[in-house]
Design a protein around this motif. Structure first.
Motif, PDB file in Angstrom:
ATOM      1  N   GLU A 166       0.566  -1.301   0.099  1.00  0.00           N
ATOM      2  CA  GLU A 166      -0.106   0.053   0.078  1.00  0.00           C
ATOM      3  C   GLU A 166       0.812   1.200   0.124  1.00  0.00           C
ATOM      4  N   GLU A 167       1.907   1.370   0.791  1.00  0.00           N
ATOM      5  CA  GLU A 167       2.849   2.502   0.886  1.00  0.00           C
ATOM      6  C   GLU A 167       3.500   2.883  -0.316  1.00  0.00           C
ATOM      7  N   ASP A 168       3.919   1.756  -1.081  1.00  0.00           N
ATOM      8  CA  ASP A 168       4.898   1.740  -2.052  1.00  0.00           C
ATOM      9  C   ASP A 168       4.003   2.443  -3.193  1.00  0.00           C
ATOM     10  N   LEU A 169       2.820   1.714  -3.354  1.00  0.00           N
ATOM     11  CA  LEU A 169       1.695   2.150  -4.397  1.00  0.00           C
ATOM     12  C   LEU A 169       1.366   3.430  -4.230  1.00  0.00           C
ATOM     13  N   ARG A 170       0.946   4.101  -2.942  1.00  0.00           N
ATOM     14  CA  ARG A 170       0.628   5.258  -2.688  1.00  0.00           C
ATOM     15  C   ARG A 170       1.784   6.357  -2.919  1.00  0.00           C
ATOM     16  N   LEU A 196       1.655 -11.471  -8.940  1.00  0.00           N
ATOM     17  CA  LEU A 196       2.426 -10.635 -10.009  1.00  0.00           C
ATOM     18  C   LEU A 196       1.018  -9.382 -10.816  1.00  0.00           C
ATOM     19  N   GLU A 197       0.054 -10.414 -11.049  1.00  0.00           N
ATOM     20  CA  GLU A 197      -1.090  -9.576 -11.446  1.00  0.00           C
ATOM     21  C   GLU A 197      -1.537  -8.690 -10.888  1.00  0.00           C
ATOM     22  N   GLU A 198      -1.758  -8.958  -9.295  1.00  0.00           N
ATOM     23  CA  GLU A 198      -2.155  -8.290  -8.479  1.00  0.00           C
ATOM     24  C   GLU A 198      -1.452  -6.738  -8.289  1.00  0.00           C
ATOM     25  N   SER A 205      -3.530   0.882 -12.468  1.00  0.00           N
ATOM     26  CA  SER A 205      -4.797   1.647 -12.172  1.00  0.00           C
ATOM     27  C   SER A 205      -4.257   3.270 -11.636  1.00  0.00           C
ATOM     28  N   ILE A 206      -2.837   3.202 -11.923  1.00  0.00           N
ATOM     29  CA  ILE A 206      -2.384   4.794 -11.322  1.00  0.00           C
ATOM     30  C   ILE A 206      -2.193   5.601 -12.722  1.00  0.00           C
ATOM     31  N   PRO A 207      -3.170   6.558 -12.890  1.00  0.00           N
ATOM     32  CA  PRO A 207      -3.082   7.146 -14.391  1.00  0.00           C
ATOM     33  C   PRO A 207      -1.794   7.629 -14.702  1.00  0.00           C
ATOM     34  N   THR A 208      -1.070   8.012 -13.834  1.00  0.00           N
ATOM     35  CA  THR A 208       0.314   8.732 -14.419  1.00  0.00           C
ATOM     36  C   THR A 208       1.413   7.650 -14.651  1.00  0.00           C
ATOM     37  N   TYR A 237      -1.724  -5.554 -19.428  1.00  0.00           N
ATOM     38  CA  TYR A 237      -1.452  -4.380 -18.881  1.00  0.00           C
ATOM     39  C   TYR A 237      -0.454  -3.525 -19.758  1.00  0.00           C
ATOM     40  N   HIS A 238      -0.555  -3.577 -21.003  1.00  0.00           N
ATOM     41  CA  HIS A 238       0.449  -2.679 -22.054  1.00  0.00           C
ATOM     42  C   HIS A 238       0.313  -1.355 -21.638  1.00  0.00           C
TER      43      HIS A 238
END
Ligand code: PLP
Ligand code: SF4
Length: 383
Positions: A166-170, A196-198, A205-208, A237-238
């Protein structure tokens, strides 16, 4: 037991190798079988090679210090009689790992200095690496993150590997300037596909986040891992890019070529990062063969890393003069896109260190080509 029993002289040489490993064709094609049957003892190693006293001592001395494991696939590429075999030297512990070298450092490139979360290292403006695991199918003796991957008592993880992402993705979501995320480790493909897919779907899902890159040596160490199912999942996920790590032409096999082909057919471009290693690939003919063979299997050479003074790895270091000699043996002799960029990895980043093919003189640029022919190119003002 020898790896190629004399009684088997099949038209399919791979079947003899499989027989030596006690594997059926189905098992040999199954990456999980290889992971479960990795070589981790001297007795297992001696099925593949005639173990030298130095190798035996190094394996014993590694206990409690450095991890050691080799996939049966990679072990099958080892020369049973030659301890200087390039595959063997990358995979089997050596006494050089225990020597003290001046200025050696466990983290000479400063990963830890630039680390922002448990897994995210943010060193360059627009891109980060995400170290998602410390596991690898083979613990390469020359690993630049040896402290993290191979050292039994070392790790860069602040929390354990299994902790929340969570912290990494945030962090990545909170820094919109990050458009390029490189999954590395250890080897990210050590995870099962669902895990991996998760991770990848959450990044997507992070638009940037524009591109996702994977750094994996599985195409070299266990190409069976590159299944159609994995490639199919990744292709959802290309844009996904993958860089792998071939160091020697003997690593280019039918299996590794097929793994690369699967990635490419799923639209995943494959690049290669080679480390310049003393006694393994520090010669012009070897490097030229490696680069041209990579092009033949449609892998684009990307970087040639000078071997850093990493604790436990220093015995593989060569000189920068040797690197220049090799670069001069590539440039012009083979196509430009077969020539990797020669870089030093440092605390201040990757620094290109190829020697320019010109010198500045009062009359213009003094140019030198791959044959050593020279000419002066007059510099004219454009205004
Ligand atoms: C190598 C590296 C990258 C990626 O660098 P590229 O030159 O874009 O391949 C990103 N972050 C860190 C910390 C790195 O070491
Ligand atoms: S696969 Fe890569 S990260 Fe793992 S030990 Fe080898 S070089 Fe290091």
């Amino acid at each position: 037991m020898s790896n190629v029993p004399a009684s088997i002289s099949s038209a399919d040489p791979a079947s003899a190798v499989r027989a030596g490993a006690g594997a059926s064709a189905e098992q040999w094609a199954d990456w999980r079988w290889h992971m479960r049957h990795r070589v981790t003892t001297l007795a297992q190693l001696s099925r593949w090679v005639r173990v030298t006293p130095d190798e035996a001592k190094a394996v014993n001395d590694s206990r409690g210090k450095y991890r050691w494991s080799v996939t049966p696939y990679y072990a099958s590429l080892m020369d049973p009689d030659d301890p200087t075999c390039p595959i063997r030297q990358q995979a089997v512990p050596a006494l050089g790992e225990f020597l003290d070298f001046a200025d050696a450092d466990v983290d000479p490139v400063g990963d830890m200095f630039y680390r922002k979360t448990n897994r995210v290292v943010h060193k360059y403006p627009d891109r980060v690496i995400m170290m998602i695991t410390e596991s690898c199918p083979v613990y390469c003796r020359h690993c630049t993150r040896k402290f993290h991957t191979t050292d039994v008592n070392g790790t860069y993880f602040r929390d354990n590997e299994g902790g929340s992402f969570e912290e990494d993705l945030r962090y990545i979501a909170d820094h919109p300037e990050i458009r390029d995320v490189l999954l590395t480790g250890g080897d990210p493909l050590s995870y099962r596909d669902t895990k991996l897919e998760e991770i990848i779907s959450q990044l997507r899902s992070i638009p940037t986040v524009e591109i996702i890159r994977i750094g994996s040596r599985f195409p070299v160490l266990l190409p069976q891992r590159i299944t159609d199912e994995l490639c199919e999942m990744l292709s959802r996920y290309h844009p996904i890019w993958l860089n792998t790590h071939f160091n020697h032409p003997r690593e280019i096999t039918d299996e590794s070529a097929a793994a690369v082909d699967r990635l490419l057919r799923h639209g995943i471009p494959v690049g290669n990062q080679t480390v310049l290693l003393k006694g393994i690939n520090d010669s012009i003919p070897t490097m030229r063969k490696l680069m041209t063979e990579l092009l033949r299997i449609r892998v684009r050479p990307y970087y040639l890393y000078h071997c850093d003074n990493v604790t436990g790895v220093s015995h593989f270091m060569t000189t920068i003069e040797k690197g220049w000699e090799i670069m001069e043996g590539l440039q012009g002799h083979i196509t430009g896109f077969g020539v990797p960029q020669y870089v030093l990895t440092t605390k201040i980043g990757k620094i290109p260190i190829a020697k320019p093919a010109y010198t500045e003189t009062g009359d213009g640029l003094r140019l030198r080509n791959y044959k050593g022919q020279e000419m002066t190119y007059p510099q004219r003002s454009q205004s």
